[in-house]
Design an enzyme around this catalytic site. Sequence first.
Site, PDB file in Angstrom:
ATOM      1  N   GLY A  18       0.777  -1.230   0.000  1.00 49.64           N
ATOM      2  CA  GLY A  18       0.000   0.000   0.000  1.00 49.64           C
ATOM      3  C   GLY A  18       0.808   1.280   0.000  1.00 49.64           C
ATOM      4  N   GLY A  20       2.419   2.704   2.408  1.00 46.11           N
ATOM      5  CA  GLY A  20       3.699   2.545   3.080  1.00 46.11           C
ATOM      6  C   GLY A  20       4.755   1.954   2.171  1.00 46.11           C
ATOM      7  CE1 TYR A 160      -8.289   4.717   8.712  1.00 45.48           C
ATOM      8  CE2 TYR A 160      -9.838   6.229   7.705  1.00 45.48           C
ATOM      9  CZ  TYR A 160      -8.597   5.649   7.736  1.00 45.48           C
ATOM     10  OH  TYR A 160      -7.645   6.001   6.808  1.00 45.48           O
TER      11      TYR A 160
END
Length: 270
Positions: A18, A20, A160
């Site tokens: 992803g 990162g 979230y």
Amino acid sequence: MKIDLIGRTAIVTGSTAGIGRATAEGLAQAGASVVVNGRRQERVDEAVRQVRAAYPDSAISGIAADLSTAEGANAFIAEAPDADILVNNVGTAYLREYRDIRDIAAIPDEDWLGLFQLNVMSGVRLSRHYLPRMIDKGWGRVVFVSSESGVNTPKEMLDYGMTKTAQLAVSRGLAEAVAGTGVTVNAVLPGPTRSEILGEFMVKQAEADGITVEEAEQRFLQALRPTTLIRRFATTGEVANMIVYACSEQASATSGAALRVDGGVVRFVA
């Protein structure tokens, strides 16, 4: 503009896939020595192998650690005690179907606390270790990967969104604390992105509805993010570009900022 990070050591948490992973690759391309992180050793090893193959001139290493716990953070720090750049990227979300308030009321304490430990406290624990060392050297970069959900709280992912708002508060507060030291702290706010979690969710949604992934993404945007200006999901590379810039020497006058890569979803002038 050529970003040169040769001689700098960068840590990117949650970087086996992803945003990162794209960030780790971007920093390696700029010449930084990069520490890749994930929870599972096999995923870390594979990510390290692939990034090394793509950028053989950069030093790439990996540390498997669960940063949602203090023990995991301490184990990580023991293996990588020093860094010039810290990208607090690790995080997750629970994607749920939202119908009414009962869906929010049903979110258990474990979900609220679990997301807070991973999305927020991982960055807090690592920042409080590495920031003093950056200050001693007179140079450093810390970036929190937040989300447009931090300023545009989604009812379907309230827990979230709460953690992403918390990241913005921590990022700004730390930037204030290190003012004038040569160290900068910023947050980057992606919008809908073809990352591992949301990407897999779109694939499953497309299969369930008998449509293409692109059509599933468009339905998602129309239903939940209709204010998008680019009218598509961003790529992980597009988000990583902003993160890498925030880690660069060229970004030395940018600190305490919330840098949006949200495709215009958030309808703020500033």
